[in-house]
Design a protein around this motif. Structure first.
Motif, PDB file in Angstrom:
ATOM      1  N   SER A   1       0.837  -1.203   0.027  1.00 25.84           N
ATOM      2  CA  SER A   1      -0.103  -0.016   0.043  1.00 25.84           C
ATOM      3  C   SER A   1       0.873   1.266  -0.091  1.00 25.84           C
ATOM      4  CB  SER A   1      -0.783   0.042   1.059  1.00 25.84           C
ATOM      5  OG  SER A   1      -0.301  -0.063   2.377  1.00 25.84           O
ATOM      6  N   GLU A   2       0.131   2.402  -0.131  1.00 24.25           N
ATOM      7  CA  GLU A   2       0.920   3.608  -0.431  1.00 24.25           C
ATOM      8  C   GLU A   2       0.021   4.668   0.449  1.00 24.25           C
ATOM      9  OE1 GLU A   2       1.290   4.075  -4.623  1.00 24.25           O
ATOM     10  OE2 GLU A   2       2.906   3.137  -4.803  1.00 24.25           O
ATOM     11  N   GLN A   3       0.996   5.720   1.019  1.00 20.86           N
ATOM     12  CA  GLN A   3       0.144   6.915   1.503  1.00 20.86           C
ATOM     13  C   GLN A   3       1.040   8.117   0.818  1.00 20.86           C
ATOM     14  OE1 GLN A   3       1.013   7.362   5.497  1.00 20.86           O
ATOM     15  NE2 GLN A   3      -0.239   9.167   5.726  1.00 20.86           N
ATOM     16  N   ARG A   4      -0.046   8.942   0.206  1.00 20.73           N
ATOM     17  CA  ARG A   4       0.745   9.999  -0.519  1.00 20.73           C
ATOM     18  C   ARG A   4       0.225  11.444   0.012  1.00 20.73           C
ATOM     19  NH1 ARG A   4       1.470   8.880  -6.165  1.00 20.73           N
ATOM     20  NH2 ARG A   4       1.413   6.446  -6.579  1.00 20.73           N
ATOM     21  N   TYR A   5       1.237  12.310   0.001  1.00 23.07           N
ATOM     22  CA  TYR A   5       0.719  13.599   0.564  1.00 23.07           C
ATOM     23  C   TYR A   5       1.337  14.727  -0.360  1.00 23.07           C
ATOM     24  CZ  TYR A   5       4.828  13.240   3.361  1.00 23.07           C
ATOM     25  OH  TYR A   5       6.035  13.080   3.800  1.00 23.07           O
ATOM     26  N   ALA A   6       0.627  15.711  -0.304  1.00 26.32           N
ATOM     27  CA  ALA A   6       1.214  16.790  -1.345  1.00 26.32           C
ATOM     28  C   ALA A   6       2.352  17.627  -0.143  1.00 26.32           C
ATOM     29  CB  ALA A   6       0.103  17.901  -1.643  1.00 26.32           C
ATOM     30  N   THR A   7       3.425  17.782  -1.059  1.00 25.22           N
ATOM     31  CA  THR A   7       4.693  18.556  -0.219  1.00 25.22           C
ATOM     32  C   THR A   7       4.437  19.919  -0.408  1.00 25.22           C
ATOM     33  OG1 THR A   7       5.940  18.218  -1.989  1.00 25.22           O
ATOM     34  CG2 THR A   7       5.808  16.525   0.111  1.00 25.22           C
ATOM     35  N   THR A   8       5.550  20.638  -0.680  1.00 19.26           N
ATOM     36  CA  THR A   8       5.500  22.238  -1.144  1.00 19.26           C
ATOM     37  C   THR A   8       4.781  22.632  -2.222  1.00 19.26           C
ATOM     38  OG1 THR A   8       7.530  22.216   0.073  1.00 19.26           O
ATOM     39  CG2 THR A   8       7.048  24.145  -1.203  1.00 19.26           C
ATOM     40  N   ARG A   9       3.781  23.652  -2.100  1.00 14.58           N
ATOM     41  CA  ARG A   9       2.907  24.059  -2.942  1.00 14.58           C
ATOM     42  C   ARG A   9       4.201  25.007  -3.938  1.00 14.58           C
ATOM     43  NH1 ARG A   9      -1.564  27.821  -2.394  1.00 14.58           N
ATOM     44  NH2 ARG A   9      -0.263  28.697  -0.634  1.00 14.58           N
ATOM     45  N   GLN A  10       3.790  24.890  -5.231  1.00 18.11           N
ATOM     46  CA  GLN A  10       4.679  25.674  -6.391  1.00 18.11           C
ATOM     47  C   GLN A  10       3.805  26.314  -7.062  1.00 18.11           C
ATOM     48  OE1 GLN A  10       7.404  22.576  -7.099  1.00 18.11           O
ATOM     49  NE2 GLN A  10       9.064  23.748  -6.279  1.00 18.11           N
ATOM     50  N   GLY A  11       3.942  27.603  -7.527  1.00 15.71           N
ATOM     51  CA  GLY A  11       3.424  28.456  -8.738  1.00 15.71           C
ATOM     52  C   GLY A  11       3.781  28.036 -10.109  1.00 15.71           C
ATOM     53  N   ARG A  12       3.150  28.495 -10.913  1.00 18.04           N
ATOM     54  CA  ARG A  12       3.412  28.298 -12.443  1.00 18.04           C
ATOM     55  C   ARG A  12       5.068  28.925 -12.561  1.00 18.04           C
ATOM     56  NH1 ARG A  12      -0.807  28.006 -16.626  1.00 18.04           N
ATOM     57  NH2 ARG A  12      -2.559  26.975 -15.611  1.00 18.04           N
ATOM     58  N   ARG A  13       5.393  28.332 -13.509  1.00 17.25           N
ATOM     59  CA  ARG A  13       6.684  29.024 -14.258  1.00 17.25           C
ATOM     60  C   ARG A  13       6.603  28.936 -15.851  1.00 17.25           C
ATOM     61  NH1 ARG A  13       7.784  26.820  -9.521  1.00 17.25           N
ATOM     62  NH2 ARG A  13       9.609  27.380  -8.419  1.00 17.25           N
ATOM     63  N   TRP A  14       7.607  29.968 -16.060  1.00 13.50           N
ATOM     64  CA  TRP A  14       7.697  30.168 -17.521  1.00 13.50           C
ATOM     65  C   TRP A  14       9.297  30.330 -17.824  1.00 13.50           C
ATOM     66  CZ3 TRP A  14       4.294  32.466 -14.247  1.00 13.50           C
ATOM     67  CH2 TRP A  14       3.151  32.433 -14.573  1.00 13.50           C
ATOM     68  N   VAL A  15       9.648  29.629 -18.784  1.00 10.54           N
ATOM     69  CA  VAL A  15      10.813  29.853 -19.226  1.00 10.54           C
ATOM     70  C   VAL A  15      10.705  30.805 -20.618  1.00 10.54           C
ATOM     71  CG1 VAL A  15      13.174  28.715 -20.241  1.00 10.54           C
ATOM     72  CG2 VAL A  15      11.498  27.621 -18.596  1.00 10.54           C
ATOM     73  N   VAL A  16      11.304  31.839 -20.644  1.00 16.63           N
ATOM     74  CA  VAL A  16      11.264  32.960 -21.601  1.00 16.63           C
ATOM     75  C   VAL A  16      12.651  32.957 -22.305  1.00 16.63           C
ATOM     76  CG1 VAL A  16      10.503  35.198 -22.428  1.00 16.63           C
ATOM     77  CG2 VAL A  16       9.452  34.064 -20.288  1.00 16.63           C
ATOM     78  N   ASP A  17      12.616  32.298 -23.476  1.00 13.40           N
ATOM     79  CA  ASP A  17      13.768  32.461 -24.373  1.00 13.40           C
ATOM     80  C   ASP A  17      13.548  33.685 -25.426  1.00 13.40           C
ATOM     81  OD1 ASP A  17      15.618  30.487 -23.387  1.00 13.40           O
ATOM     82  OD2 ASP A  17      14.080  28.958 -24.192  1.00 13.40           O
ATOM     83  N   LEU A  18      14.524  34.616 -25.311  1.00 11.21           N
ATOM     84  CA  LEU A  18      14.465  35.798 -26.324  1.00 11.21           C
ATOM     85  C   LEU A  18      15.609  35.506 -27.327  1.00 11.21           C
ATOM     86  CD1 LEU A  18      13.308  38.402 -23.713  1.00 11.21           C
ATOM     87  CD2 LEU A  18      11.656  37.229 -25.330  1.00 11.21           C
ATOM     88  N   ALA A  19      15.350  36.005 -28.565  1.00  7.04           N
ATOM     89  CA  ALA A  19      16.546  36.043 -29.545  1.00  7.04           C
ATOM     90  C   ALA A  19      16.373  37.149 -30.247  1.00  7.04           C
ATOM     91  CB  ALA A  19      16.534  34.568 -30.354  1.00  7.04           C
ATOM     92  N   LEU A  20      17.253  37.577 -31.130  1.00  6.55           N
ATOM     93  CA  LEU A  20      17.542  38.304 -32.299  1.00  6.55           C
ATOM     94  C   LEU A  20      17.139  39.793 -31.474  1.00  6.55           C
ATOM     95  CD1 LEU A  20      16.067  36.663 -35.357  1.00  6.55           C
ATOM     96  CD2 LEU A  20      18.428  37.222 -34.637  1.00  6.55           C
ATOM     97  N   LEU A  21      17.405  40.042 -30.219  1.00 12.71           N
ATOM     98  CA  LEU A  21      17.048  41.154 -29.713  1.00 12.71           C
ATOM     99  C   LEU A  21      17.728  42.397 -30.186  1.00 12.71           C
ATOM    100  CD1 LEU A  21      16.683  40.158 -26.077  1.00 12.71           C
ATOM    101  CD2 LEU A  21      14.812  40.211 -27.716  1.00 12.71           C
ATOM    102  N   THR A  22      17.367  43.594 -30.390  1.00 12.99           N
ATOM    103  CA  THR A  22      18.261  44.703 -30.641  1.00 12.99           C
ATOM    104  C   THR A  22      19.117  45.136 -29.333  1.00 12.99           C
ATOM    105  OG1 THR A  22      16.672  46.258 -29.940  1.00 12.99           O
ATOM    106  CG2 THR A  22      16.549  45.745 -32.353  1.00 12.99           C
ATOM    107  N   GLU A  23      20.026  45.954 -29.623  1.00 16.30           N
ATOM    108  CA  GLU A  23      20.757  46.401 -28.352  1.00 16.30           C
ATOM    109  C   GLU A  23      20.029  47.095 -27.320  1.00 16.30           C
ATOM    110  OE1 GLU A  23      21.783  46.765 -31.221  1.00 16.30           O
ATOM    111  OE2 GLU A  23      23.749  45.742 -31.280  1.00 16.30           O
ATOM    112  N   ALA A  24      18.740  47.836 -27.725  1.00 20.82           N
ATOM    113  CA  ALA A  24      17.723  48.541 -26.897  1.00 20.82           C
ATOM    114  C   ALA A  24      17.045  47.441 -26.048  1.00 20.82           C
ATOM    115  CB  ALA A  24      16.857  49.486 -27.568  1.00 20.82           C
TER     116      ALA A  24
END
Lengths: 257, 118
Positions: free
Chosen positions: B34-57
């Protein structure tokens, strides 16, 4: 003070350049998902990874000499960030980093991003708005800005003893001067206006290369890092042909701002 | 509250970007299977934002934003580009920010955005 070597082109780096800023923060997590964070400003560091190809033997030797003089990562030298505007506070010309001649007034006007300024010389002699910077001697530096003045009005860009006169035409135009820095001591970089001249000005930038790149706002420390060190235990220079060498250099400096 | 920087086109992200939801569960397994499960630390959403071909500004804007965040640790608002939902308390993960210049007007970088639960 030792300086990071300049290539024969007058630039300090080649593309690609990777710059990484690192911070250390203290984090405390609770099971409920709450996180408390604290800043540790003294731990801020900036790292560069510079990949060079087709360096001449002399250029490669200069890097190896600096590595030996610095005893690897032991001693520091000055490095000019190739990705930064070297003018400190380029969005605040009326503030402390800038040396403004008597009789010259600088006032914010128009857009805020990038910040526009009205520069007026109401004095009886030529006046300047500029900065004195500890630039490495002999490098090519490009001073650029966007300027707008009445048709036929003249202004000058100055890097040390080198000047370039530009004529405005009533519209915004980008003007620049490329010149070597002073071989010893500090270099004064400025916009110079004759008596009675008024111009609009924005996006003033100084960088170590032959021509201006896109404008970046200058930070408070201006991109000159006097306490930079090698971040590698060996410098591995590969000879790829006669007078052709490739090397990867890793540098680190404290963020002092 | 600081806002996530926009590119010259007015958007905040480019394809491809990752959206991550995580729910951690600890599982205890017993000898009888048998198994016992419990939720651990809550975590919010995450986004990985990759940006390319950006100008200097653009690169300067993004770099300045990351620098300001890590200097102050002040949370910022981030709009999920897929559903336009505003996540008002977000942070940057990782403790570092890199910028790669591949040529004039060709900069790339990555931001790891995480929703903070309070």
């Amino acid at each position: 003070m030792n300086y990071y070597p300049i290539q024969e082109t007058g630039a300090a780096a080649q593309f690609p350049v990777v710059r990484t800023r690192r911070w250390q923060t203290l984090e405390t997590c609770t099971p409920g998902g709450h996180v408390a964070r604290g800043v540790q400003p003294e731990t801020r560091r900036v790292h560069w990874q510079l990949d060079y190809v087709d360096l001449s033997d002399a250029e490669a030797s200069a890097l190896m000499d600096l590595f030996e003089q610095s005893k690897g990562g032991l001693k520091s030298f000055e490095f000019v960030d190739p990705l930064e505007n070297l003018l400190r506070g380029s969005e605040a010309l009326e503030q402390g980093h800038w040396l403004v001649s008597g009789g010259v007034t600088v006032a914010e006007s128009g857009a805020s991003s990038p910040a526009e300024f009205q520069v007026t010389n109401s004095g009886q002699a030529a006046g300047t708005v500029g900065q004195t910077l500890a630039l490495p001697g002999g490098g090519n530096f490009c001073l650029s800005c966007w300027i707008k003045g009445g048709a036929g009005t003249t202004a000058s860009l100055r890097i040390g003893g080198h000047t370039r006169q530009v004529k405005t035409n009533g519209a915004w135009q980008r003007v620049w001067l490329t010149a070597p820095s002073e071989s010893t001591g500090n270099t004064f970089c400025a916009l110079e206006l004759g008596a009675g001249v008024a111009v609009g000005l924005h996006s003033m930038q100084l960088e170590q290369q032959a021509a201006p790149s896109g404008y970046r706002a200058g930070t408070a420390n201006g991109g000159i890092y006097p306490e930079t060190r090698f971040e590698q235990e060996s410098l591995d220079v590969m000879a790829t042909g006669p007078n052709r060498n490739a090397v990867r250099v890793k540098l680190v400096s404290r963020l002092t701002e | 509250m600081p806002e996530f920087p926009k590119l010259n086109s007015g958007v905040t992200t480019q394809y491809s970007f990752r959206r991550i939801v995580r729910r951690s569960v600890r599982t205890l397994k017993f000898l009888d299977g048998s198994e016992q499960r419990y939720a651990t630390t809550r975590q919010g959403r995450r986004w990985v934002v990759d940006l390319a071909l950006l100008t200097e500004a653009e690169a300067e804007r993004v770099d300045g934003f990351a620098r300001q965040y890590f200097d102050t640790l002040e949370p910022f608002g981030f709009v999920d580009p897929v559903n336009d939902r505003m996540y008002s308390k977000c942070v940057l993960e990782g403790g570092e920010h890199w910028l790669r210049a591949e040529g004039e007007g060709r900069h790339m970088t990555r931001l790891m955005v995480a929703e903070e639960l309070s």
